[in-house]
Design an enzyme around this catalytic site. Structure first.
Site, mmCIF file in Angstrom:
data_model
loop_
_atom_site.group_PDB
_atom_site.id
_atom_site.type_symbol
_atom_site.label_atom_id
_atom_site.label_comp_id
_atom_site.label_asym_id
_atom_site.label_seq_id
_atom_site.Cartn_x
_atom_site.Cartn_y
_atom_site.Cartn_z
ATOM 1 N N ASN A 94 -7.179 -3.780 0.625
ATOM 2 C CA ASN A 94 -5.987 -3.969 1.448
ATOM 3 C C ASN A 94 -6.307 -3.389 2.822
ATOM 4 O OD1 ASN A 94 -3.519 -3.976 2.682
ATOM 5 N ND2 ASN A 94 -2.576 -2.438 1.345
ATOM 6 N N LYS A 128 -4.632 -3.657 5.486
ATOM 7 C CA LYS A 128 -3.437 -3.294 6.263
ATOM 8 C C LYS A 128 -3.562 -3.880 7.687
ATOM 9 C CE LYS A 128 -2.857 0.567 3.199
ATOM 10 N NZ LYS A 128 -2.291 1.882 2.944
ATOM 11 N N HIS A 132 4.363 -4.056 -1.260
ATOM 12 C CA HIS A 132 3.621 -2.814 -0.978
ATOM 13 C C HIS A 132 4.612 -1.745 -0.480
ATOM 14 C CE1 HIS A 132 0.974 0.041 1.002
ATOM 15 N NE2 HIS A 132 0.031 -0.413 0.200
ATOM 16 N N GLU A 187 4.523 0.237 1.882
ATOM 17 C CA GLU A 187 4.755 0.242 3.332
ATOM 18 C C GLU A 187 5.742 -0.855 3.722
ATOM 19 O OE1 GLU A 187 0.608 0.158 4.330
ATOM 20 O OE2 GLU A 187 0.440 2.207 3.561
ATOM 21 N N GLU A 213 0.988 2.106 -7.460
ATOM 22 C CA GLU A 213 0.585 2.848 -6.266
ATOM 23 C C GLU A 213 1.568 3.988 -6.027
ATOM 24 O OE1 GLU A 213 -2.299 0.470 -3.730
ATOM 25 O OE2 GLU A 213 -0.318 0.216 -2.850
ATOM 26 N N GLY A 241 -3.065 6.901 1.277
ATOM 27 C CA GLY A 241 -3.513 7.348 2.597
ATOM 28 C C GLY A 241 -3.440 8.854 2.780
ATOM 29 N N SER A 292 -5.631 6.282 -2.443
ATOM 30 C CA SER A 292 -6.825 7.091 -2.150
ATOM 31 C C SER A 292 -7.969 6.869 -3.134
ATOM 32 C CB SER A 292 -6.453 8.582 -2.060
ATOM 33 O OG SER A 292 -5.528 8.781 -1.007
HETATM 34 P P1 PGA Z 1 -5.212 4.061 0.390
HETATM 35 O O1 PGA Z 1 -4.162 2.855 0.376
HETATM 36 O O2 PGA Z 1 -6.382 3.627 -0.462
HETATM 37 O O3 PGA Z 1 -5.577 4.238 1.843
HETATM 38 O O4 PGA Z 1 -4.522 5.250 -0.183
HETATM 39 C C1 PGA Z 1 -3.907 2.129 -0.797
HETATM 40 C C2 PGA Z 1 -2.868 1.081 -0.509
HETATM 41 O O5 PGA Z 1 -1.962 1.331 0.276
HETATM 42 O O6 PGA Z 1 -2.931 -0.033 -1.070
#
Ligand code: PGA
Length: 250
Positions: free
Chosen positions: A10, A12, A96, A98, A168, A174, A214
């Site tokens: 992903n 983003k 997601h 976000e 998630e 993140g 992460s």
């Molecule tokens: P991350 O993000 O690996 O940076 O924690 C995962 C995601 O948001 O799908």
């Protein structure tokens, strides 16, 4: 039948089309003839076509990070499943955290998108997961049950079959904090148990549940060793081709 793991990147809101193309050039040799896992790259809309062209013939799939729940219409700024299909996208990330946090997506809107993605044979990667306050209040299970029921409302087992769910935990996205393999497995069991109640044992047993939050080259192997974990949705560590290549080759 064993579940074939899916490892998805992903990206983003990162990478121009030129950067995306450069990435694919570096990445493909790292996953040449890789058959153990399904591998999917999810760039931003503006890089989808470039990435789709660049991965042709490699076995790597390409997905969008979002879509709208209508085929066409006066919906300024949105992208339809027909448009994604037409350019050769195969997957789409839905709901997601976000999107839920910054763009007001809800289980209801994700449910509408999910129905539309399934109708148009895009493989949906539907995200669920608790925020830190919910985990600390002991509400993780309740949140996962509510989200699972909400996104699956009105969907039959036959329709849902191609769907993938990504667990998630928002506190791990993140942040550098990863759920331990045990925490992730526990959450996956809750989700799979609810899917079994809603859609039956066969669908639940075949459902791929990815872990996201992460995931890095140094924790991917331990996470993927869990029987309940059927792949990974990778954000930050997927932005570098070498790093994502290492994760795919866990
Ligand atoms: P991350 O993000 O690996 O940076 O924690 C995962 C995601 O948001 O799908």
């Amino acid at each position: 039948m064993p579940r074939k793991p899916l490892i998805a990147a992903n990206w983003k809101m990162y990478k121009t089309p030129a950067q995306a193309q450069e990435y694919v050039k570096l990445f493909l040799p790292l996953v040449a003839n890789h058959e153990r896992d399904e591998v999917v790259l999810c760039p931003s809309f503006t890089s989808l076509s470039v990435v789709i062209a660049a991965v042709t013939g490699s076995g790597v799939g390409v997905g969008a990070q979002n879509m709208y729940s209508a085929e066409e219409g006066a919906f300024t700024g949105e992208t339809s499943p027909l448009m994604l299909k037409a350019i050769g996208a195969t997957h789409v990330i839905l709901g997601h955290s976000e999107r839920r946090q910054y763009f007001a997506e809800t289980d209801e809107s994700v449910n509408r998108k999910l129905k539309m993605a399934l109708k148009h044979e895009l493989t949906p990667i539907v995200c669920v997961g608790e925020v830190l306050a919910e985990r600390e209040a002991g509400k993780t299970e309740e949140v996962l049950l509510r989200q699972t029921r909400g996104v699956l409302a009105g969907i039959t087992a036959a329709e849902a079959a191609p769907m993938v769910i990504a667990y998630e935990p928002v506190w791990a996205i993140g942040t550098g904090k990863t759920a331990t393999p045990q925490i992730a497995s526990e959450a996956h069991r809750v989700i799979r148990g609810e899917v079994e109640k809603l859609l039956g044992a066969e669908t639940a047993a075949a459902l791929r549940i990815l872990y996201g939050g992460s995931v890095k080259p140094d924790n991917a192997t331990a996470l993927m060793a869990e029987e309940e974990i059927d792949g990974a949705l990778v954000g930050g560590a997927s932005l570098d081709a070498q790093s994502f290549g290492k994760i795919v080759n866990y």
